[in-house]
Design an enzyme around this catalytic site. Structure first.
Site, PDB file in Angstrom:
ATOM      1  N   ASP A   1       0.801  -1.227  -0.006  1.00  0.00           N
ATOM      2  CA  ASP A   1       0.105   0.056   0.020  1.00  0.00           C
ATOM      3  C   ASP A   1       0.793   1.168  -0.010  1.00  0.00           C
ATOM      4  OD1 ASP A   1       0.771  -0.220   2.620  1.00  0.00           O
ATOM      5  OD2 ASP A   1      -1.132  -0.136   3.481  1.00  0.00           O
ATOM      6  N   SER A   2       2.120   0.918   0.032  1.00  0.00           N
ATOM      7  CA  SER A   2       3.175   2.176  -0.368  1.00  0.00           C
ATOM      8  C   SER A   2       2.779   2.798  -1.393  1.00  0.00           C
ATOM      9  CB  SER A   2       4.533   1.657  -0.173  1.00  0.00           C
ATOM     10  OG  SER A   2       4.602   0.603  -0.841  1.00  0.00           O
TER      11      SER A   2
ATOM     12  N   ASP B   1      -0.918  -6.308  -0.409  1.00  0.00           N
ATOM     13  CA  ASP B   1      -1.347  -5.456   0.835  1.00  0.00           C
ATOM     14  C   ASP B   1      -2.677  -5.326   0.976  1.00  0.00           C
ATOM     15  OD1 ASP B   1       0.225  -4.775   3.154  1.00  0.00           O
ATOM     16  OD2 ASP B   1       1.137  -3.096   2.105  1.00  0.00           O
TER      17      ASP B   1
ATOM     18  N   LYS C   1      -1.010  -9.653   2.670  1.00  0.00           N
ATOM     19  CA  LYS C   1      -0.249  -9.229   3.951  1.00  0.00           C
ATOM     20  C   LYS C   1      -1.086  -8.296   4.899  1.00  0.00           C
ATOM     21  CE  LYS C   1       3.163  -5.853   3.830  1.00  0.00           C
ATOM     22  NZ  LYS C   1       2.670  -4.687   4.731  1.00  0.00           N
TER      23      LYS C   1
ATOM     24  N   GLU D   1      -1.291  -5.812   8.431  1.00  0.00           N
ATOM     25  CA  GLU D   1      -0.302  -5.027   9.426  1.00  0.00           C
ATOM     26  C   GLU D   1      -1.032  -5.474  10.707  1.00  0.00           C
ATOM     27  OE1 GLU D   1       0.138  -0.812   8.777  1.00  0.00           O
ATOM     28  OE2 GLU D   1       0.884  -1.415   6.745  1.00  0.00           O
TER      29      GLU D   1
ATOM     30  N   GLU E   1       9.496  -4.311  10.435  1.00  0.00           N
ATOM     31  CA  GLU E   1       9.835  -3.006  10.058  1.00  0.00           C
ATOM     32  C   GLU E   1      10.225  -2.153  11.252  1.00  0.00           C
ATOM     33  OE1 GLU E   1       6.914  -1.201   7.603  1.00  0.00           O
ATOM     34  OE2 GLU E   1       8.032   0.877   7.057  1.00  0.00           O
TER      35      GLU E   1
END
Ligand code: KIV
Length: 252
Positions: A42-43, A81, A109, A111, A173
């Site tokens: 999502d970057s 993501d 993925k 978070e 991270e």
């Protein structure tokens, strides 16, 4: 193409190489470079769409980026993501994850230590990659996580719970190197993939636009630039502009 079990089997044997990509053009490049896994992160909200947070990209856009990435990299494991709030509760997360699989993802993925969601997805056969430490979707500052003993212990416990819930890999991270090593050793079967987590993890991930120098902005402290494609691109476009203005080429 590596499947989830192949990825787990790499733990302790060969460092895992993951890079982000968001479209067919760069996914093709990543596949040609034989990376192990591509993360459609999502970057994309920051580095491609120009927003200031990763919360600014939603499911519909992410589906388009995942399917474009699959067209460029037909033979590489693709992780999609889950965007902000798309995994807010188990059933919503499952529907969204299934859409990602249909769009070409091998895994998704998530978070944070969303144990219930991970279990629900695993029961339905969806492969999941975890993500702990700095969590950009909810972070209020970009400080290093896990510096205090309590925070480090909580991250280790979350990692173990995610392993038990069935993740096939875990992104760590912006945490201290010793904690990256400690978590990696604390997990029996799940490889850790670091971004700012030191050298003692089982693999590394970088944001493609940082690694290839595709933008002129200051890099986060843990990013690495291997080539400066922004500068080369500007030079190429200046050469093009000059050729047009001075009528240097024949544009038939
Ligand atoms: O969205 C992303 O690119 C990520 C990486 C920083 C791991 O989540």
């Amino acid at each position: 193409m590596l499947q989830a079990n192949d990825i787990k089997a790499l733990k302790g044997k060969s460092p895992i190489v993951m890079i982000t990509a968001y479209d067919a053009c760069f996914a093709r490049m990543a596949e040609a470079a034989q990376v192990d896994m591509i993360l459609v992160g999502d970057s994309v909200a920051n580095v491609v769409l120009g927003f200031s947070t990763t919360r600014d990209v939603g499911m519909e856009e992410m589906l388009m980026f995942v399917s474009a990435t699959r067209r460029g990299a037909p033979d590489t494991h693709i992780v999609a993501d889950m965007p902000w709030r798309s995994d807010v509760e188990p059933e919503i997360a499952l529907k969204n994850a299934q859409r990602f699989v249909l769009a070409g993802a091998n895994s998704v993925k998530i978070e944070g230590a969303c144990i219930k969601v991970v279990r629900h997805l695993r029961q339905a056969g969806i492969e999941v990659v975890g993500h702990l430490g700095l969590l950009p979707q909810t972070a209020t500052s970009f400080r290093q996580h896990g510096q205090s003993a309590d925070e480090a212990e909580k991250l280790l416990q979350d990692a173990i719970e995610l392993e038990q819930a069935g993740v096939c890999a875990l992104v760590l991270e912006h945490i201290p190197e010793r904690l990256g090593a400690h978590i990696s050793q604390g997990l029996q079967h799940v490889p850790t993939i670091g971004i700012g987590a030191g050298n003692l993890v089982d693999g590394q991930v970088l944001v493609l636009h940082d690694a290839l120098g595709l933008h002129p902005f200051k890099l986060p402290p843990f990013a690495h630039k291997f080539v400066d494609l922004y500068a080369q691109g500007v030079m190429g476009l200046e050469a093009y502009a000059e050729s047009v203005r001075k009528k240097k080429e024949n544009y038939f």
